[in-house]
Design a protein around this motif. Structure first.
Motif, PDB file in Angstrom:
ATOM      1  N   GLU A  34      -3.625 -23.424 -14.817  1.00  0.00           N
ATOM      2  CA  GLU A  34      -2.588 -22.482 -14.389  1.00  0.00           C
ATOM      3  C   GLU A  34      -1.234 -23.195 -14.354  1.00  0.00           C
ATOM      4  OE1 GLU A  34      -1.946 -18.417 -13.141  1.00  0.00           O
ATOM      5  OE2 GLU A  34      -3.601 -19.526 -14.034  1.00  0.00           O
ATOM      6  N   PRO A  35      -0.229 -22.709 -15.076  1.00  0.00           N
ATOM      7  CA  PRO A  35       1.074 -23.388 -15.113  1.00  0.00           C
ATOM      8  C   PRO A  35       1.844 -23.218 -13.814  1.00  0.00           C
ATOM      9  CG  PRO A  35       1.191 -21.334 -16.332  1.00  0.00           C
ATOM     10  CD  PRO A  35      -0.247 -21.507 -15.931  1.00  0.00           C
ATOM     11  N   LEU A  36       2.792 -24.102 -13.591  1.00  0.00           N
ATOM     12  CA  LEU A  36       3.618 -24.039 -12.387  1.00  0.00           C
ATOM     13  C   LEU A  36       4.388 -22.731 -12.323  1.00  0.00           C
ATOM     14  CD1 LEU A  36       4.832 -25.286  -9.861  1.00  0.00           C
ATOM     15  CD2 LEU A  36       6.475 -26.493 -11.317  1.00  0.00           C
ATOM     16  N   SER A  37       4.790 -22.211 -13.470  1.00  0.00           N
ATOM     17  CA  SER A  37       5.548 -20.956 -13.495  1.00  0.00           C
ATOM     18  C   SER A  37       4.748 -19.808 -12.878  1.00  0.00           C
ATOM     19  CB  SER A  37       5.947 -20.612 -14.929  1.00  0.00           C
ATOM     20  OG  SER A  37       4.799 -20.525 -15.769  1.00  0.00           O
ATOM     21  N   SER A  38       3.411 -19.832 -13.036  1.00  0.00           N
ATOM     22  CA  SER A  38       2.559 -18.802 -12.444  1.00  0.00           C
ATOM     23  C   SER A  38       2.319 -19.066 -10.962  1.00  0.00           C
ATOM     24  CB  SER A  38       1.220 -18.729 -13.187  1.00  0.00           C
ATOM     25  OG  SER A  38       1.406 -18.346 -14.530  1.00  0.00           O
ATOM     26  N   LEU A  39       2.127 -20.339 -10.604  1.00  0.00           N
ATOM     27  CA  LEU A  39       1.895 -20.696  -9.211  1.00  0.00           C
ATOM     28  C   LEU A  39       3.118 -20.414  -8.347  1.00  0.00           C
ATOM     29  CD1 LEU A  39      -0.071 -24.049  -9.637  1.00  0.00           C
ATOM     30  CD2 LEU A  39      -0.985 -21.827  -8.932  1.00  0.00           C
ATOM     31  N   ASN A  40       4.294 -20.390  -8.958  1.00  0.00           N
ATOM     32  CA  ASN A  40       5.508 -20.067  -8.205  1.00  0.00           C
ATOM     33  C   ASN A  40       5.484 -18.646  -7.664  1.00  0.00           C
ATOM     34  OD1 ASN A  40       6.894 -22.508  -8.288  1.00  0.00           O
ATOM     35  ND2 ASN A  40       7.806 -22.073 -10.283  1.00  0.00           N
ATOM     36  N   TYR A  41       4.648 -17.785  -8.248  1.00  0.00           N
ATOM     37  CA  TYR A  41       4.551 -16.400  -7.790  1.00  0.00           C
ATOM     38  C   TYR A  41       3.329 -16.168  -6.908  1.00  0.00           C
ATOM     39  CZ  TYR A  41       8.181 -15.350 -11.192  1.00  0.00           C
ATOM     40  OH  TYR A  41       9.360 -15.323 -11.888  1.00  0.00           O
ATOM     41  N   THR A  42       2.516 -17.200  -6.719  1.00  0.00           N
ATOM     42  CA  THR A  42       1.328 -17.072  -5.870  1.00  0.00           C
ATOM     43  C   THR A  42       1.385 -18.101  -4.738  1.00  0.00           C
ATOM     44  OG1 THR A  42       0.115 -18.508  -7.432  1.00  0.00           O
ATOM     45  CG2 THR A  42      -0.109 -16.116  -7.698  1.00  0.00           C
ATOM     46  N   LEU A  43       0.981 -19.314  -5.042  1.00  0.00           N
ATOM     47  CA  LEU A  43       0.925 -20.368  -4.027  1.00  0.00           C
ATOM     48  C   LEU A  43       2.299 -20.674  -3.439  1.00  0.00           C
ATOM     49  CD1 LEU A  43      -0.869 -22.536  -2.628  1.00  0.00           C
ATOM     50  CD2 LEU A  43      -0.226 -24.080  -4.494  1.00  0.00           C
ATOM     51  N   PHE A  44       3.327 -20.716  -4.286  1.00  0.00           N
ATOM     52  CA  PHE A  44       4.661 -21.124  -3.848  1.00  0.00           C
ATOM     53  C   PHE A  44       5.633 -19.956  -3.707  1.00  0.00           C
ATOM     54  CE2 PHE A  44       3.070 -24.790  -6.445  1.00  0.00           C
ATOM     55  CZ  PHE A  44       2.812 -25.643  -5.374  1.00  0.00           C
ATOM     56  N   ALA A  45       5.121 -18.747  -3.646  1.00  0.00           N
ATOM     57  CA  ALA A  45       6.001 -17.577  -3.539  1.00  0.00           C
ATOM     58  C   ALA A  45       6.904 -17.697  -2.318  1.00  0.00           C
ATOM     59  CB  ALA A  45       5.177 -16.305  -3.453  1.00  0.00           C
ATOM     60  N   GLN A  46       8.160 -17.336  -2.495  1.00  0.00           N
ATOM     61  CA  GLN A  46       9.134 -17.506  -1.412  1.00  0.00           C
ATOM     62  C   GLN A  46       8.869 -16.566  -0.246  1.00  0.00           C
ATOM     63  OE1 GLN A  46      13.181 -17.345  -2.730  1.00  0.00           O
ATOM     64  NE2 GLN A  46      14.039 -17.728  -0.705  1.00  0.00           N
ATOM     65  N   HIS A  47       8.396 -15.364  -0.545  1.00  0.00           N
ATOM     66  CA  HIS A  47       8.171 -14.371   0.510  1.00  0.00           C
ATOM     67  C   HIS A  47       6.676 -14.130   0.681  1.00  0.00           C
ATOM     68  CE1 HIS A  47      12.447 -13.566   0.575  1.00  0.00           C
ATOM     69  NE2 HIS A  47      12.425 -13.376  -0.735  1.00  0.00           N
ATOM     70  N   LEU A  48       6.218 -14.111   1.920  1.00  0.00           N
ATOM     71  CA  LEU A  48       4.796 -13.915   2.202  1.00  0.00           C
ATOM     72  C   LEU A  48       4.285 -12.575   1.706  1.00  0.00           C
ATOM     73  CD1 LEU A  48       4.474 -15.399   5.812  1.00  0.00           C
ATOM     74  CD2 LEU A  48       3.415 -16.266   3.725  1.00  0.00           C
TER      75      LEU A  48
ATOM     76  N   ALA B 142      -0.713 -26.220  -0.047  1.00  0.00           N
ATOM     77  CA  ALA B 142       0.741 -26.375   0.022  1.00  0.00           C
ATOM     78  C   ALA B 142       1.215 -26.195   1.452  1.00  0.00           C
ATOM     79  CB  ALA B 142       1.446 -25.378  -0.896  1.00  0.00           C
ATOM     80  N   VAL B 143       2.162 -27.042   1.862  1.00  0.00           N
ATOM     81  CA  VAL B 143       2.823 -26.904   3.155  1.00  0.00           C
ATOM     82  C   VAL B 143       4.178 -26.269   2.886  1.00  0.00           C
ATOM     83  CG1 VAL B 143       3.631 -28.086   5.223  1.00  0.00           C
ATOM     84  CG2 VAL B 143       1.634 -28.959   3.990  1.00  0.00           C
ATOM     85  N   MET B 144       4.400 -25.081   3.447  1.00  0.00           N
ATOM     86  CA  MET B 144       5.580 -24.294   3.125  1.00  0.00           C
ATOM     87  C   MET B 144       6.404 -24.003   4.378  1.00  0.00           C
ATOM     88  SD  MET B 144       5.200 -23.699  -0.182  1.00  0.00           S
ATOM     89  CE  MET B 144       6.379 -22.376  -0.436  1.00  0.00           C
ATOM     90  N   CYS B 145       7.724 -23.927   4.208  1.00  0.00           N
ATOM     91  CA  CYS B 145       8.594 -23.513   5.312  1.00  0.00           C
ATOM     92  C   CYS B 145       9.609 -22.502   4.795  1.00  0.00           C
ATOM     93  CB  CYS B 145       9.293 -24.710   5.951  1.00  0.00           C
ATOM     94  SG  CYS B 145      10.603 -25.435   4.970  1.00  0.00           S
TER      95      CYS B 145
ATOM     96  N   GLU C   2      16.301 -27.003  -4.849  1.00  0.00           N
ATOM     97  CA  GLU C   2      16.360 -25.946  -5.853  1.00  0.00           C
ATOM     98  C   GLU C   2      15.060 -25.858  -6.642  1.00  0.00           C
ATOM     99  OE1 GLU C   2      19.729 -26.705  -8.236  1.00  0.00           O
ATOM    100  OE2 GLU C   2      21.179 -26.394  -6.644  1.00  0.00           O
ATOM    101  N   SER C   3      14.429 -26.993  -6.922  1.00  0.00           N
ATOM    102  CA  SER C   3      13.227 -26.984  -7.742  1.00  0.00           C
ATOM    103  C   SER C   3      11.974 -26.662  -6.923  1.00  0.00           C
ATOM    104  CB  SER C   3      13.042 -28.342  -8.431  1.00  0.00           C
ATOM    105  OG  SER C   3      12.924 -29.370  -7.466  1.00  0.00           O
ATOM    106  N   ASP C   4      11.914 -27.142  -5.671  1.00  0.00           N
ATOM    107  CA  ASP C   4      10.727 -26.932  -4.857  1.00  0.00           C
ATOM    108  C   ASP C   4      10.880 -25.803  -3.848  1.00  0.00           C
ATOM    109  OD1 ASP C   4       9.603 -28.923  -6.246  1.00  0.00           O
ATOM    110  OD2 ASP C   4       9.259 -30.287  -4.576  1.00  0.00           O
ATOM    111  N   ALA C   5      12.077 -25.216  -3.742  1.00  0.00           N
ATOM    112  CA  ALA C   5      12.341 -24.104  -2.812  1.00  0.00           C
ATOM    113  C   ALA C   5      11.872 -24.465  -1.411  1.00  0.00           C
ATOM    114  CB  ALA C   5      11.688 -22.833  -3.329  1.00  0.00           C
ATOM    115  N   GLY C   6      10.952 -23.676  -0.837  1.00  0.00           N
ATOM    116  CA  GLY C   6      10.502 -23.936   0.519  1.00  0.00           C
ATOM    117  C   GLY C   6       9.255 -24.787   0.616  1.00  0.00           C
TER     118      GLY C   6
END
Length: 336
Positions: free
Chosen positions: A81-95, A139-142, A148-152
């Motif tokens: 799974e590419p990072l571009s896809s994980l940005n919308y799941t694991l690393f999504a900015q909004h819960l 992932a530990v998110m805040c 800019e690259s890792d967001a929260g």
């Protein structure tokens, strides 16, 4: 005139030195803290029980204030799974945009070494037979944007699912390094010396945090402990792991981070006469040799020139000091 700061004089160009003098920072892997976890498989029910025990050295969550909260996210996904896809799941900015199969912990108040103590139950029936194609992502998110690259994302890591099913982490909890997105989704980095107790940190230490991991000299982030040494009437502080010194330059009226006390080649500085670095309020400037981004707004450049005209070079692509809006210095123990 000499471009360095001497003990008895100061030139018109603050901390303007050749870039070659900044090669003393050692290129190491970027570590963003540690996480202690344990994974137990249930062979009959085809489930995984992931227990997150605690974290240590979460410097990033202290970049804004001690009120910053954070949470843990756990996801099982294909290793391709590419990072571009994980940005919308694991690393999504909004819960609200996170898929249901992504597990989310409770929110925890920011602390340097918080206790999590939560367990997650994951159904792995659909990927049990081809587990070698999947990874367990943590992932530990805040809510605060770290960079800019890792967001929260404070930090992350991942483990091969087939090894977890075999029970490789079932016996005892283990410590792992939290890594930036691009590294954490592809590898696991165990802590070689497993943590058994809290380090003996001075109560008068300060935390410098907020320098993004994708920026130059992010290693200045960390804990600075007070030493029995005074420079220009103020105590000297030393980085707990990297060996940097935080000291006050009297002629410049600035707190400086460098390799030695009195060394005229700093990595960062802030023009602030606070008696203690934990009380610093002004903006920090950090040395950078990275090229200027072309999409920075014109108004922002002009504002920088107005506030610090002598810090803005005509040759903006060369080595220079740039202000960092996110970098802050806090007392390690907040005043209640």
């Amino acid at each position: 005139m000499d471009s360095k700061i001497e003990s008895d004089k100061i030139t018109t160009k603050p901390f303007s030195v050749p870039a070659v003098l900044y090669k003393t920072v050692r290129p190491k892997a970027i570590w963003l803290g540690k996480i202690k976890l344990q994974v137990e498989p249930d062979m009959l029910a085809k489930r995984l029980y992931v227990r997150i025990h605690e974290c240590k050295e979460l410097i990033s969550v202290l970049s804004e204030s001690y009120e910053t909260d954070f949470h843990i996210r756990i996801l099982i996904e294909r290793s391709t799974e590419p990072l571009s896809s994980l940005n919308y799941t694991l690393f999504a900015q909004h819960l609200s945009t996170i898929p249901n199969y992504c597990k989310v912990s409770a929110f925890h108040r920011a602390a340097l070494s918080p206790v999590i103590d939560e367990e997650f139950n994951l159904d792995v029936t659909d990927c049990w037979l081809n587990a070698e194609e999947y990874r367990l992502y943590i992932a530990v998110m805040c809510r605060t944007i770290i960079s800019e690259s890792d967001a929260g994302c404070i930090g992350c890591m991942s483990l091969k699912l087939d090894r977890l099913i075999q029970g490789s982490l079932a016996e005892t909890p283990k410590w792992y390094w939290l890594l930036p997105k691009t590294q954490g989704i592809q590898q696991t980095l165990p802590v070689k010396v497993q943590c058994t107790s809290e380090p003996n940190v001075s109560q008068d230490a300060v935390v410098l945090a907020g320098r993004a991991s994708d920026k130059s000299y992010s290693k200045i982030n960390g804990i600075y402990e007070k030493r029995d040494e005074v420079c220009n009437g103020k105590f000297v502080f030393k980085h707990s792991t990297e060996g940097f010194y935080l000291w006050f330059h009297d002629q410049r009226k600035a707190w400086v981070i460098s390799d030695f006390v009195g060394y005229p080649v700093p990595y960062a500085y802030v023009e602030d006469s606070a008696d203690h670095p934990g009380n610093i309020e002004n903006l920090w400037f950090v040395f950078s040799s990275e090229p200027i981004r072309q999409d920075i707004q014109y108004e922002e450049k002009q504002e920088t020139k107005k506030r610090h005209p002598i810090k803005t070079s005509k040759h903006t692509d060369g080595p220079r000091f740039e202000y960092d809006m996110m970098l802050r210095c806090h007392n390690l123990t907040p005043v209640l």
